[in-house]
Motif scaffolding. Structure first.
Motif, mmCIF file in Angstrom:
data_model
loop_
_atom_site.group_PDB
_atom_site.id
_atom_site.type_symbol
_atom_site.label_atom_id
_atom_site.label_comp_id
_atom_site.label_asym_id
_atom_site.label_seq_id
_atom_site.Cartn_x
_atom_site.Cartn_y
_atom_site.Cartn_z
ATOM 1 N N SER A 1 5.399 12.252 -34.898
ATOM 2 C CA SER A 1 4.179 12.126 -35.703
ATOM 3 C C SER A 1 4.530 11.794 -37.158
ATOM 4 C CB SER A 1 3.365 13.422 -35.631
ATOM 5 O OG SER A 1 2.960 13.699 -34.313
ATOM 6 N N PHE A 2 5.586 12.463 -37.651
ATOM 7 C CA PHE A 2 5.991 12.210 -39.047
ATOM 8 C C PHE A 2 6.456 10.769 -39.230
ATOM 9 C CE2 PHE A 2 9.408 12.110 -42.214
ATOM 10 C CZ PHE A 2 8.697 12.512 -43.343
ATOM 11 N N VAL A 3 7.271 10.319 -38.275
ATOM 12 C CA VAL A 3 7.772 8.932 -38.366
ATOM 13 C C VAL A 3 6.631 7.937 -38.282
ATOM 14 C CG1 VAL A 3 9.170 7.188 -37.202
ATOM 15 C CG2 VAL A 3 10.050 9.506 -37.503
ATOM 16 N N LEU A 4 5.717 8.176 -37.339
ATOM 17 C CA LEU A 4 4.565 7.277 -37.212
ATOM 18 C C LEU A 4 3.689 7.318 -38.455
ATOM 19 C CD1 LEU A 4 3.569 7.900 -33.462
ATOM 20 C CD2 LEU A 4 4.742 5.909 -34.448
ATOM 21 N N GLY A 5 3.531 8.531 -39.034
ATOM 22 C CA GLY A 5 2.740 8.650 -40.266
ATOM 23 C C GLY A 5 3.365 7.866 -41.408
ATOM 24 N N ILE A 6 4.708 8.008 -41.536
ATOM 25 C CA ILE A 6 5.406 7.253 -42.583
ATOM 26 C C ILE A 6 5.223 5.766 -42.370
ATOM 27 C CG2 ILE A 6 7.680 6.657 -43.492
ATOM 28 C CD1 ILE A 6 6.685 9.310 -44.492
ATOM 29 N N LEU A 7 5.327 5.332 -41.119
ATOM 30 C CA LEU A 7 5.144 3.908 -40.825
ATOM 31 C C LEU A 7 3.739 3.442 -41.181
ATOM 32 C CD1 LEU A 7 7.025 3.612 -37.397
ATOM 33 C CD2 LEU A 7 7.725 2.679 -39.621
ATOM 34 N N GLN A 8 2.738 4.296 -40.869
ATOM 35 C CA GLN A 8 1.352 3.914 -41.171
ATOM 36 C C GLN A 8 1.119 3.850 -42.677
ATOM 37 O OE1 GLN A 8 -1.733 6.534 -39.706
ATOM 38 N NE2 GLN A 8 -3.156 4.808 -39.512
ATOM 39 N N ILE A 9 1.667 4.850 -43.409
ATOM 40 C CA ILE A 9 1.528 4.828 -44.874
ATOM 41 C C ILE A 9 2.203 3.579 -45.451
ATOM 42 C CG2 ILE A 9 2.269 5.986 -46.998
ATOM 43 C CD1 ILE A 9 1.890 8.641 -45.497
ATOM 44 N N VAL B 1 2.665 0.758 -43.931
ATOM 45 C CA VAL B 1 1.831 -0.405 -43.608
ATOM 46 C C VAL B 1 0.633 -0.494 -44.562
ATOM 47 C CG1 VAL B 1 0.286 -1.388 -41.871
ATOM 48 C CG2 VAL B 1 2.527 -0.522 -41.195
ATOM 49 N N ILE B 2 0.022 0.680 -44.850
ATOM 50 C CA ILE B 2 -1.137 0.692 -45.760
ATOM 51 C C ILE B 2 -0.738 0.206 -47.142
ATOM 52 C CG2 ILE B 2 -2.746 2.205 -46.979
ATOM 53 C CD1 ILE B 2 -2.907 3.874 -44.400
ATOM 54 N N HIS B 3 0.393 0.736 -47.661
ATOM 55 C CA HIS B 3 0.837 0.331 -48.998
ATOM 56 C C HIS B 3 1.229 -1.140 -49.035
ATOM 57 C CE1 HIS B 3 0.698 3.909 -51.508
ATOM 58 N NE2 HIS B 3 1.075 4.628 -50.446
ATOM 59 N N ILE B 4 1.884 -1.598 -47.990
ATOM 60 C CA ILE B 4 2.234 -3.028 -47.936
ATOM 61 C C ILE B 4 0.968 -3.876 -47.887
ATOM 62 C CG2 ILE B 4 3.268 -4.823 -46.498
ATOM 63 C CD1 ILE B 4 5.427 -2.806 -45.733
ATOM 64 N N SER B 5 -0.015 -3.437 -47.133
ATOM 65 C CA SER B 5 -1.281 -4.171 -47.049
ATOM 66 C C SER B 5 -1.981 -4.193 -48.407
ATOM 67 C CB SER B 5 -2.193 -3.539 -45.997
ATOM 68 O OG SER B 5 -1.603 -3.601 -44.725
ATOM 69 N N LYS B 6 -1.953 -3.046 -49.104
ATOM 70 C CA LYS B 6 -2.544 -3.002 -50.445
ATOM 71 C C LYS B 6 -1.839 -3.978 -51.386
ATOM 72 C CE LYS B 6 -4.249 1.783 -50.541
ATOM 73 N NZ LYS B 6 -4.097 3.113 -51.217
ATOM 74 N N ASN B 7 -0.517 -3.939 -51.361
ATOM 75 C CA ASN B 7 0.248 -4.818 -52.237
ATOM 76 C C ASN B 7 0.013 -6.284 -51.911
ATOM 77 O OD1 ASN B 7 1.345 -2.672 -53.649
ATOM 78 N ND2 ASN B 7 3.168 -2.550 -52.350
ATOM 79 N N LEU B 8 -0.053 -6.571 -50.604
ATOM 80 C CA LEU B 8 -0.306 -7.957 -50.208
ATOM 81 C C LEU B 8 -1.688 -8.408 -50.660
ATOM 82 C CD1 LEU B 8 1.243 -8.049 -46.603
ATOM 83 C CD2 LEU B 8 2.136 -9.129 -48.688
ATOM 84 N N SER B 9 -2.652 -7.492 -50.565
ATOM 85 C CA SER B 9 -4.005 -7.824 -51.012
ATOM 86 C C SER B 9 -4.026 -8.079 -52.516
ATOM 87 C CB SER B 9 -4.967 -6.694 -50.647
ATOM 88 O OG SER B 9 -6.280 -6.987 -51.102
ATOM 89 N N ARG B 10 -3.355 -7.222 -53.275
ATOM 90 C CA ARG B 10 -3.282 -7.415 -54.727
ATOM 91 C C ARG B 10 -2.565 -8.723 -55.071
ATOM 92 N NH1 ARG B 10 -4.183 -3.809 -58.711
ATOM 93 N NH2 ARG B 10 -4.915 -1.709 -58.166
ATOM 94 N N LEU B 11 -1.472 -8.990 -54.381
ATOM 95 C CA LEU B 11 -0.735 -10.227 -54.632
ATOM 96 C C LEU B 11 -1.596 -11.447 -54.334
ATOM 97 C CD1 LEU B 11 2.795 -9.326 -53.196
ATOM 98 C CD2 LEU B 11 2.217 -9.765 -55.598
ATOM 99 N N ALA B 12 -2.353 -11.376 -53.238
ATOM 100 C CA ALA B 12 -3.227 -12.503 -52.882
ATOM 101 C C ALA B 12 -4.305 -12.696 -53.947
ATOM 102 C CB ALA B 12 -3.864 -12.257 -51.516
ATOM 103 N N LEU C 1 -8.473 -3.041 -45.006
ATOM 104 C CA LEU C 1 -7.109 -2.933 -44.500
ATOM 105 C C LEU C 1 -7.092 -2.712 -42.995
ATOM 106 C CD1 LEU C 1 -5.505 -0.741 -47.318
ATOM 107 C CD2 LEU C 1 -5.694 -3.234 -47.160
ATOM 108 N N PHE C 2 -7.929 -1.758 -42.543
ATOM 109 C CA PHE C 2 -8.092 -1.522 -41.114
ATOM 110 C C PHE C 2 -9.574 -1.500 -40.827
ATOM 111 C CE2 PHE C 2 -3.988 0.420 -42.158
ATOM 112 C CZ PHE C 2 -3.162 -0.280 -41.276
ATOM 113 N N GLU C 3 -9.936 -1.195 -39.644
ATOM 114 C CA GLU C 3 -11.346 -1.260 -39.241
ATOM 115 C C GLU C 3 -12.218 -0.348 -40.096
ATOM 116 O OE1 GLU C 3 -14.119 -0.696 -35.257
ATOM 117 O OE2 GLU C 3 -11.945 -0.743 -35.074
#
Length: 452
Positions: free
Chosen positions: A19-27, A29-40, A437-439
């Motif tokens: 759960s911790f690993v999956l949570g870290i991965l999700q966080i 992904v969220i931060h990368i998505s935020k950064n990509l959105s800001r960059l765009a 970012l997600f649904e």
């Protein structure tokens, strides 16, 4: 055979680690998505502001987006549409603040001009003028005083004419010509053709209703200090043509600096208004000299005595003398302006050597047909120098907005940009951006961009 077993504790630890690993991965992904959105969004806003009006920049060194994109109809949706084009459709944009060139009496325009002038020429361009501004104000006061004195002179002249009849061939012919036909009737050089161009006042940005921006954007301090005013005025003198110099261009007015000073609809009216101001300044300077020249005082007194004897009014000799002195100053000032309009320089301080008009010539000075010309002194002051003085003494907001008037008209006449409007030109913008970012997860962030 050994029996394999796993305890409940180990199972819980395993679930927690996964759960911790999956949570870290999700966080992540969220931060990368935020950064990509800001960059765009950053890429999009940089690209949108990269579409600045090219002719405005090339001709006048000012950055701004034409918010109508050449259509003449401004809409925020057009800018948002360009944001989507460059940044994709995954983010919604809402304009929360926007600044136009014309906001706050052309604040953004003036800021960019000052930045351009400082970076291109530096403060050294106006170093020689900063110490003269006090003298300019004093000259304005003296001009106002001589104008009042002339009004009194005209009243006295009218009284004299009523009591003695007309004064044909008198030294007052030039004064009467100016009073009856205007200053242009006597100061225009023979080889100078008066422009007949005019514009529609109601179409100008300084008079019509304008698009208004909103939001709080940082503003440059000390916009109207002496150095800033002088720098902006040098930009005006360099960018726009005037009556005494500069290459003739395909523009709606030929006397642009004169329009910026007075704001009238025709070249004739603008030139006449400026020359009248110049006329009174020259009169004040010339009157100071004439009052101290005993030889010329004696000439004026002798002529006054002659006229008073002819008209049988010996008691009016002193009044006639003062009228003759002011008429003489008027004639000399006319000669000075002719020199200035011809591209020459008039002496700032008159002396016996550079005084050009004799009393006998004053009797024949009239109209623009005579080739009377004042002294062209290399160390004197030019017509452009006087325009510089008037710009400094003028209202900064009016000078700024009328400069935008001329830019609009010139881009239309020289480049066919008939739909260009300064109050549709965007210089700064603030946006609220919402990315999905997600649904069920939305990311809201601001972006601010502008030309400095």
């Amino acid at each position: 055979m050994k029996k394999a077993e796993i305890t409940v504790f180990l199972s819980l630890v395993f679930v927690l680690v996964v759960s911790f690993v999956l949570g870290i991965l999700q966080i992540t992904v969220i931060h990368i998505s935020k950064n990509l959105s800001r960059l765009a969004t950053d890429r999009a806003v940089f690209s949108v502001f990269g579409e600045y009006q090219i002719q405005l920049f090339e001709d006048y060194h000012v950055f701004a987006i034409d918010g109508s994109y050449g259509s003449g109809g401004f809409s925020q949706e057009k800018i948002i549409g360009r944001m989507h084009y460059y940044g994709g459709d995954g983010t919604d944009h809402e304009v929360t603040g926007i600044q136009f060139l014309t906001d706050n009496d052309g604040q953004a325009f003036r800021e960019q001009v000052l930045t351009y002038m400082e970076e291109t020429y530096g403060i050294g361009l106006i170093r020689d003028f900063t110490g003269l501004t006090g003298e300019w104000k004093e000259q304005e006061i003296q001009a106002e005083q001589i104008e009042k004195k002339e009004e009194t002179m005209l009243e006295e002249l009218e009284d004299l004419k009523e009591s003695t009849g007309t004064l044909e061939g008198s030294p007052f012919t030039c004064v009467e010509q100016i009073e009856n036909a205007g200053i242009l009737s006597v100061v225009m050089p023979k080889d100078m053709e008066l422009s007949g161009k005019s514009i529609s006042p109601d179409r100008q940005s300084s008079r019509r209703g304008l698009h208004k921006g909103n939001g709080n954007f940082p503003a440059r301090q000390a916009m109207d200090g002496i150095s800033e005013k002088l720098l902006f005025n040098e930009y005006v003198l360099d960018s726009f043509i005037n009556a005494a110099g500069g290459e003739e261009k395909n523009r709606s007015l030929s006397y642009e600096v004169e329009y910026i000073l007075t704001g009238k609809e025709s070249d004739k009216e603008n030139l006449e208004s400026v020359l009248l101001k110049l006329f009174f300044i020259r009169m004040a300077l010339n009157y100071v000299y004439l009052q101290g020249d005993s030889e010329k005082q004696a000439e004026a007194e002798a002529l006054a005595l002659t006229i008073s004897i002819i008209l049988l009014i010996p008691e009016g000799m002193e009044v006639l003398k003062q009228l003759i002195l002011l008429a003489w100053v008027t004639g000399e000032s006319v000669a000075d302006i002719r020199t200035l309009l011809s591209g020459g320089k008039a002496p700032l301080v008159k002396t016996k050597e550079n005084w050009s008009l004799s009393l006998s010539e004053l009797l024949t000075l009239r109209g623009g047909a005579e080739q009377l010309q004042g002294t062209d002194e290399q160390e004197g002051i030019s017509y452009k120098d006087y325009l510089r003085i008037f710009l400094f003494l003028g209202d900064s907001d009016e000078v700024t907005m009328r400069s935008l008037d001329r830019i609009e008209e010139n881009l239309a006449s020289e480049h066919g940009l008939d739909n260009f409007r300064a109050d549709q030109c965007v210089t700064k913008i603030e946006m609220k951006n919402v990315a999905m970012l997600f649904e069920e997860l939305k990311y809201t962030y601001p972006v601010c961009f502008g030309y400095e």
